[in-house]
Scaffold this active site. Structure first.
Site, PDB file in Angstrom:
ATOM      1  N   GLU A  76       0.819  -1.223   0.000  1.00  0.00           N
ATOM      2  CA  GLU A  76       0.000   0.000   0.000  1.00  0.00           C
ATOM      3  C   GLU A  76       0.850   1.269   0.000  1.00  0.00           C
ATOM      4  OE1 GLU A  76      -2.819  -0.153  -0.862  1.00  0.00           O
ATOM      5  OE2 GLU A  76      -4.042  -1.657   0.152  1.00  0.00           O
ATOM      6  N   HIS A  95      -2.470   2.371   8.542  1.00  0.00           N
ATOM      7  CA  HIS A  95      -3.529   1.689   7.780  1.00  0.00           C
ATOM      8  C   HIS A  95      -3.740   0.302   8.367  1.00  0.00           C
ATOM      9  CE1 HIS A  95      -5.825  -0.232   4.700  1.00  0.00           C
ATOM     10  NE2 HIS A  95      -4.837  -1.054   4.398  1.00  0.00           N
ATOM     11  N   HIS A  97      -6.852  -3.153   8.871  1.00  0.00           N
ATOM     12  CA  HIS A  97      -8.137  -3.767   8.539  1.00  0.00           C
ATOM     13  C   HIS A  97      -8.895  -4.050   9.839  1.00  0.00           C
ATOM     14  CE1 HIS A  97      -6.163  -5.448   4.593  1.00  0.00           C
ATOM     15  NE2 HIS A  97      -6.146  -4.127   4.668  1.00  0.00           N
ATOM     16  N   TYR A 116     -19.622  12.985  19.521  1.00  0.00           N
ATOM     17  CA  TYR A 116     -18.764  14.155  19.299  1.00  0.00           C
ATOM     18  C   TYR A 116     -17.327  13.789  18.935  1.00  0.00           C
ATOM     19  CZ  TYR A 116     -16.336  13.818  23.794  1.00  0.00           C
ATOM     20  OH  TYR A 116     -15.536  13.414  24.822  1.00  0.00           O
ATOM     21  N   HIS A 158     -12.492  -2.646   2.614  1.00  0.00           N
ATOM     22  CA  HIS A 158     -11.042  -2.762   2.818  1.00  0.00           C
ATOM     23  C   HIS A 158     -10.620  -2.498   4.274  1.00  0.00           C
ATOM     24  CE1 HIS A 158      -6.795  -1.828   1.034  1.00  0.00           C
ATOM     25  NE2 HIS A 158      -6.717  -2.286   2.275  1.00  0.00           N
ATOM     26  N   TYR A 211      -7.506  22.891  22.024  1.00  0.00           N
ATOM     27  CA  TYR A 211      -6.678  21.989  22.830  1.00  0.00           C
ATOM     28  C   TYR A 211      -5.564  21.366  22.010  1.00  0.00           C
ATOM     29  CZ  TYR A 211     -10.761  22.082  25.925  1.00  0.00           C
ATOM     30  OH  TYR A 211     -11.793  22.474  26.719  1.00  0.00           O
TER      31      TYR A 211
HETATM   32 ZN   LIG Z   1      -5.065  -2.837   3.394  1.00  0.00          ZN
END
Ligand SMILES: [Zn+2]
Length: 220
Positions: A76, A95, A97, A116, A158, A211
């Site tokens: 990726e 990243h 899954h 929120y 994904h 903040y």
């Molecule tokens: Zn992936």
């Protein structure tokens, strides 16, 4: 290990990748992390189990995708490069899954303003990028678009992407997104939850900006 540049950042990338499992964000080796380093980035290699990761196996790439060393970058790498190239405000990309975020993304659904903390993603909602094959320029373009004005998004069928000014912040945001996805799925069990309106979300976004980040979160 001679000539190993960016050793501190390499160690941080190893540590972040090795936290994905214990934090419940990933199983196996499908997740990947990157962090800006000089005029390029450091990214986890493809196909190396997290417990076998070492600073020397983290791959340095330039922002156009050229890598150096013997280890292949994560499959990726494209969206990691494209996000860091197009977003000077961000220095790290996580990243995974993660199960709940991915379950929602498999319905093509993002996370609306039902809570929120959705503002932790930087906007009124956390979008779901349309599906494209993993590792492609198409997926990368969809992800960059879904991240406009945001630090996190889901990827249809994904997983999730969470970004930050530091690796630790990106990791913390990935955990927030996965937790929100779990809450949203739970809330959906008895119908559509009540949504916060745009004005309230704007107030939350302003408070978070004041903040620097969501309350209760240690700096870094
Ligand atoms: Zn992936």
């Amino acid at each position: 290990m001679a000539g190993l540049r960016h050793l501190k950042l390499r160690r941080a990338a190893v540590a972040a990748a090795q936290q994905l499992g214990p934090l419940g964000l990933n199983r196996g080796t499908s997740g990947n992390v990157s962090v800006r380093a000089g005029d390029g980035l450091l990214i986890t290699p493809t196909g190396v189990p997290y417990d076998a990761l070492t600073p020397g196996r983290i791959v340095w790439m330039d922002l156009d995708g050229r890598y150096e060393g013997d280890w292949l970058p994560s499959s990726e790498w494209r969206f990691h490069c494209d996000i860091l190239r197009s977003r000077p405000d961000l220095n790290a990309v996580v990243h995974t899954h993660a199960v709940n975020a991915t379950a929602l993304a498999c319905h093509g659904r993002g996370i609306p303003a039902f809570h929120y903390m959705v503002a932790a993603g930087g906007g009124q909602d956390i979008r779901c990028a349309p599906y494209a094959t993993f590792g492609t320029a198409g997926l990368s373009a969809n992800a960059v678009r879904a991240l406009e004005g945001r630090r996190a998004c889901l990827l249809a069928n994904h997983g999730l992407i969470a970004c930050g000014y530091t690796l630790n912040r990106a990791l913390a945001l990935a955990l927030d997104v996965e937790t929100l996805a779990a809450m949203y799925l739970k809330a959906l069990e008895i119908g559509e939850p009540v949504m916060l309106d745009a004005a309230e979300m704007q107030r939350i976004l302003e408070k978070f900006a004041t903040y620097g980040q969501p309350p209760g979160r240690a700096r870094r």
